[in-house]
Design a protein around this motif. Structure first.
Motif, PDB file in Angstrom:
ATOM      1  N   ARG A  23       0.802  -1.314  -0.080  1.00 25.55           N
ATOM      2  CA  ARG A  23      -0.054  -0.115  -0.131  1.00 25.55           C
ATOM      3  C   ARG A  23       0.997   1.305   0.078  1.00 25.55           C
ATOM      4  O   ARG A  23       0.483   2.333  -0.802  1.00 25.55           O
ATOM      5  CB  ARG A  23      -0.869  -0.001   1.276  1.00 25.55           C
ATOM      6  CG  ARG A  23      -1.949  -1.127   1.230  1.00 25.55           C
ATOM      7  CD  ARG A  23      -3.050  -0.998   2.365  1.00 25.55           C
ATOM      8  NE  ARG A  23      -3.837  -1.912   2.077  1.00 25.55           N
ATOM      9  CZ  ARG A  23      -4.630  -2.206   3.113  1.00 25.55           C
ATOM     10  NH1 ARG A  23      -4.964  -1.604   4.290  1.00 25.55           N
ATOM     11  NH2 ARG A  23      -5.773  -3.259   2.979  1.00 25.55           N
ATOM     12  N   ARG A  24       2.048   1.270   0.539  1.00 26.83           N
ATOM     13  CA  ARG A  24       2.789   2.463   0.826  1.00 26.83           C
ATOM     14  C   ARG A  24       4.134   2.389  -0.252  1.00 26.83           C
ATOM     15  O   ARG A  24       4.065   3.495  -0.916  1.00 26.83           O
ATOM     16  CB  ARG A  24       3.233   2.603   2.147  1.00 26.83           C
ATOM     17  CG  ARG A  24       2.474   2.534   3.385  1.00 26.83           C
ATOM     18  CD  ARG A  24       2.854   3.036   4.468  1.00 26.83           C
ATOM     19  NE  ARG A  24       1.671   3.191   5.505  1.00 26.83           N
ATOM     20  CZ  ARG A  24       1.621   3.418   6.563  1.00 26.83           C
ATOM     21  NH1 ARG A  24       2.826   2.826   7.070  1.00 26.83           N
ATOM     22  NH2 ARG A  24       0.720   3.197   7.479  1.00 26.83           N
ATOM     23  N   ARG A  25       4.589   1.535  -0.461  1.00 27.43           N
ATOM     24  CA  ARG A  25       5.662   1.320  -1.317  1.00 27.43           C
ATOM     25  C   ARG A  25       5.465   0.137  -2.086  1.00 27.43           C
ATOM     26  O   ARG A  25       5.865  -1.026  -1.829  1.00 27.43           O
ATOM     27  CB  ARG A  25       7.061   1.375  -0.592  1.00 27.43           C
ATOM     28  CG  ARG A  25       7.435   2.786  -0.058  1.00 27.43           C
ATOM     29  CD  ARG A  25       8.630   2.806   0.487  1.00 27.43           C
ATOM     30  NE  ARG A  25       9.038   1.823   1.404  1.00 27.43           N
ATOM     31  CZ  ARG A  25       9.993   1.712   2.413  1.00 27.43           C
ATOM     32  NH1 ARG A  25      11.042   2.563   2.097  1.00 27.43           N
ATOM     33  NH2 ARG A  25       9.940   0.722   3.068  1.00 27.43           N
ATOM     34  N   ARG A  26       5.079   0.186  -3.223  1.00 29.20           N
ATOM     35  CA  ARG A  26       4.768  -1.143  -3.846  1.00 29.20           C
ATOM     36  C   ARG A  26       5.948  -1.939  -4.346  1.00 29.20           C
ATOM     37  O   ARG A  26       5.806  -3.176  -4.172  1.00 29.20           O
ATOM     38  CB  ARG A  26       4.219  -0.571  -5.421  1.00 29.20           C
ATOM     39  CG  ARG A  26       3.487  -1.704  -6.236  1.00 29.20           C
ATOM     40  CD  ARG A  26       2.487  -1.303  -6.942  1.00 29.20           C
ATOM     41  NE  ARG A  26       1.847  -2.142  -7.744  1.00 29.20           N
ATOM     42  CZ  ARG A  26       1.059  -3.133  -7.387  1.00 29.20           C
ATOM     43  NH1 ARG A  26       0.256  -2.879  -6.169  1.00 29.20           N
ATOM     44  NH2 ARG A  26       0.450  -3.978  -7.983  1.00 29.20           N
ATOM     45  N   ARG A  27       7.076  -1.368  -4.769  1.00 24.34           N
ATOM     46  CA  ARG A  27       8.121  -2.163  -5.136  1.00 24.34           C
ATOM     47  C   ARG A  27       8.876  -3.137  -3.970  1.00 24.34           C
ATOM     48  O   ARG A  27       8.915  -4.097  -4.126  1.00 24.34           O
ATOM     49  CB  ARG A  27       9.135  -1.467  -5.705  1.00 24.34           C
ATOM     50  CG  ARG A  27      10.380  -2.231  -6.438  1.00 24.34           C
ATOM     51  CD  ARG A  27      11.410  -1.235  -7.039  1.00 24.34           C
ATOM     52  NE  ARG A  27      10.805  -0.703  -8.182  1.00 24.34           N
ATOM     53  CZ  ARG A  27      11.196  -0.870  -9.430  1.00 24.34           C
ATOM     54  NH1 ARG A  27      11.863  -2.149  -9.849  1.00 24.34           N
ATOM     55  NH2 ARG A  27      10.418  -0.088 -10.350  1.00 24.34           N
ATOM     56  N   ALA A  28       8.940  -2.230  -2.865  1.00 19.08           N
ATOM     57  CA  ALA A  28       9.379  -3.233  -1.619  1.00 19.08           C
ATOM     58  C   ALA A  28       8.446  -4.063  -1.056  1.00 19.08           C
ATOM     59  O   ALA A  28       8.884  -5.251  -0.609  1.00 19.08           O
ATOM     60  CB  ALA A  28       9.542  -2.153  -0.432  1.00 19.08           C
ATOM     61  N   GLY A  29       7.037  -4.010  -1.330  1.00 17.54           N
ATOM     62  CA  GLY A  29       6.093  -4.859  -1.082  1.00 17.54           C
ATOM     63  C   GLY A  29       6.162  -6.048  -1.787  1.00 17.54           C
ATOM     64  O   GLY A  29       6.121  -7.178  -1.368  1.00 17.54           O
ATOM     65  N   ILE A  30       6.398  -5.734  -3.227  1.00 16.84           N
ATOM     66  CA  ILE A  30       6.599  -7.147  -3.891  1.00 16.84           C
ATOM     67  C   ILE A  30       7.917  -7.698  -3.866  1.00 16.84           C
ATOM     68  O   ILE A  30       7.763  -8.944  -3.805  1.00 16.84           O
ATOM     69  CB  ILE A  30       6.463  -6.568  -5.607  1.00 16.84           C
ATOM     70  CG1 ILE A  30       5.327  -6.127  -5.862  1.00 16.84           C
ATOM     71  CG2 ILE A  30       6.992  -7.455  -6.683  1.00 16.84           C
ATOM     72  CD1 ILE A  30       5.356  -5.263  -7.288  1.00 16.84           C
ATOM     73  N   TYR A  31       8.896  -7.148  -3.541  1.00 14.54           N
ATOM     74  CA  TYR A  31      10.093  -7.797  -3.137  1.00 14.54           C
ATOM     75  C   TYR A  31       9.950  -8.715  -1.838  1.00 14.54           C
ATOM     76  O   TYR A  31      10.333  -9.848  -1.663  1.00 14.54           O
ATOM     77  CB  TYR A  31      11.252  -6.717  -2.810  1.00 14.54           C
ATOM     78  CG  TYR A  31      11.834  -6.428  -4.088  1.00 14.54           C
ATOM     79  CD1 TYR A  31      11.876  -7.042  -5.395  1.00 14.54           C
ATOM     80  CD2 TYR A  31      12.509  -4.936  -4.022  1.00 14.54           C
ATOM     81  CE1 TYR A  31      12.451  -6.507  -6.475  1.00 14.54           C
ATOM     82  CE2 TYR A  31      13.066  -4.291  -5.310  1.00 14.54           C
ATOM     83  CZ  TYR A  31      12.836  -5.117  -6.230  1.00 14.54           C
ATOM     84  OH  TYR A  31      13.377  -4.515  -7.559  1.00 14.54           O
ATOM     85  N   ALA A  32       9.023  -8.352  -0.807  1.00 11.20           N
ATOM     86  CA  ALA A  32       8.961  -9.059   0.471  1.00 11.20           C
ATOM     87  C   ALA A  32       8.204 -10.117   0.026  1.00 11.20           C
ATOM     88  O   ALA A  32       8.138 -11.195   0.508  1.00 11.20           O
ATOM     89  CB  ALA A  32       8.298  -8.215   1.376  1.00 11.20           C
ATOM     90  N   ILE A  33       7.014 -10.055  -0.853  1.00  8.78           N
ATOM     91  CA  ILE A  33       6.171 -11.371  -1.384  1.00  8.78           C
ATOM     92  C   ILE A  33       7.114 -12.217  -1.799  1.00  8.78           C
ATOM     93  O   ILE A  33       6.836 -13.579  -1.735  1.00  8.78           O
ATOM     94  CB  ILE A  33       5.090 -10.753  -2.078  1.00  8.78           C
ATOM     95  CG1 ILE A  33       4.051  -9.947  -1.160  1.00  8.78           C
ATOM     96  CG2 ILE A  33       4.279 -11.843  -2.728  1.00  8.78           C
ATOM     97  CD1 ILE A  33       3.010  -9.445  -2.209  1.00  8.78           C
ATOM     98  N   VAL A  34       7.778 -11.852  -2.779  1.00 10.77           N
ATOM     99  CA  VAL A  34       8.858 -12.798  -3.547  1.00 10.77           C
ATOM    100  C   VAL A  34       9.692 -13.427  -2.671  1.00 10.77           C
ATOM    101  O   VAL A  34       9.825 -14.625  -2.632  1.00 10.77           O
ATOM    102  CB  VAL A  34       9.494 -12.078  -4.558  1.00 10.77           C
ATOM    103  CG1 VAL A  34      10.672 -12.831  -5.158  1.00 10.77           C
ATOM    104  CG2 VAL A  34       8.463 -11.582  -5.728  1.00 10.77           C
ATOM    105  N   ALA A  35      10.295 -12.845  -1.424  1.00 10.03           N
ATOM    106  CA  ALA A  35      11.058 -13.304  -0.582  1.00 10.03           C
ATOM    107  C   ALA A  35      10.172 -14.409   0.221  1.00 10.03           C
ATOM    108  O   ALA A  35      10.919 -15.498   0.672  1.00 10.03           O
ATOM    109  CB  ALA A  35      11.708 -12.216   0.262  1.00 10.03           C
ATOM    110  N   ALA A  36       9.047 -14.232   0.738  1.00 13.29           N
ATOM    111  CA  ALA A  36       8.193 -15.186   1.379  1.00 13.29           C
ATOM    112  C   ALA A  36       8.143 -16.240   0.508  1.00 13.29           C
ATOM    113  O   ALA A  36       8.087 -17.485   1.146  1.00 13.29           O
ATOM    114  CB  ALA A  36       7.077 -14.335   1.792  1.00 13.29           C
ATOM    115  N   ASN A  37       7.687 -15.988  -0.704  1.00 12.18           N
ATOM    116  CA  ASN A  37       7.503 -17.221  -1.668  1.00 12.18           C
ATOM    117  C   ASN A  37       8.506 -18.168  -1.733  1.00 12.18           C
ATOM    118  O   ASN A  37       8.644 -19.299  -1.691  1.00 12.18           O
ATOM    119  CB  ASN A  37       6.960 -16.870  -2.932  1.00 12.18           C
ATOM    120  CG  ASN A  37       5.535 -16.455  -2.770  1.00 12.18           C
ATOM    121  OD1 ASN A  37       4.609 -16.702  -2.025  1.00 12.18           O
ATOM    122  ND2 ASN A  37       5.134 -15.423  -3.770  1.00 12.18           N
ATOM    123  N   VAL A  38       9.648 -17.494  -2.111  1.00  9.95           N
ATOM    124  CA  VAL A  38      11.066 -18.098  -2.065  1.00  9.95           C
ATOM    125  C   VAL A  38      11.400 -19.110  -0.691  1.00  9.95           C
ATOM    126  O   VAL A  38      11.840 -20.484  -0.772  1.00  9.95           O
ATOM    127  CB  VAL A  38      12.165 -17.300  -2.452  1.00  9.95           C
ATOM    128  CG1 VAL A  38      13.695 -18.049  -2.267  1.00  9.95           C
ATOM    129  CG2 VAL A  38      11.905 -16.789  -4.113  1.00  9.95           C
TER     130      VAL A  38
END
Length: 144
Positions: A23-38
């Motif tokens: 919601r706040r910083r889109r790119r950092a959120g996507i990186y966090a989701i990808v890291a959790a998935n990995v």
């Protein structure tokens, strides 16, 4: 298995933080989701490898009954992981398809309300992707 129960709160916290970051910083959120998935993928691979190595170690013993049970346990564990991947992948695919077709259907219905029937058929076909994954999972679990 206790490793997963210990890691579950951490994954939930990461998911909540990723949602806030989206919601706040889109790119950092996507990186966090990808890291959790990995992290989940690596954990699943680790569990799968330890299951197969444990079943291979028990097959080296002379007890035939223990070897058969361990082999069946390893095979059923792999089938359950495959079923989970089938359901998760098809559900994610269906969600993406429904998001695009649903928004397009609403846009079409706002201009021409008589398009409701056709639009719902297209959205229903997109939702059918999840049903296919569920059927594959049932087949995999049945053969385990």
């Amino acid at each position: 298995m206790t490793l997963w129960l210990g890691a579950l709160p951490v994954l939930v916290i990461v998911a909540v933080l990723a949602t806030v970051l989206l919601r706040r910083r889109r790119r950092a959120g996507i990186y966090a989701i990808v890291a959790a998935n990995v992290a989940v993928l690596m954990g699943a691979a680790l569990v799968l490898l330890t299951e197969t190595s444990a079943s291979a170690a028990t097959q080296a013993t002379p007890a035939a009954a223990a070897a058969t049970d361990a082999a069946a346990s390893g095979a059923s564990g792999s089938a359950l992981i495959a079923a989970a991947i089938a359901v998760a992948g098809s559900s994610i695919g269906a969600a993406i398809a429904v998001a695009y077709t649903g928004s397009a259907a609403l846009a079409a219905m706002s201009e021409r309300p008589e398009m409701f029937g056709r639009a719902m058929v297209v959205v229903g076909l997109a939702e059918g992707i999840a049903i296919y994954g569920l059927i594959i999972a049932i087949i995999l679990i049945g053969q385990a």
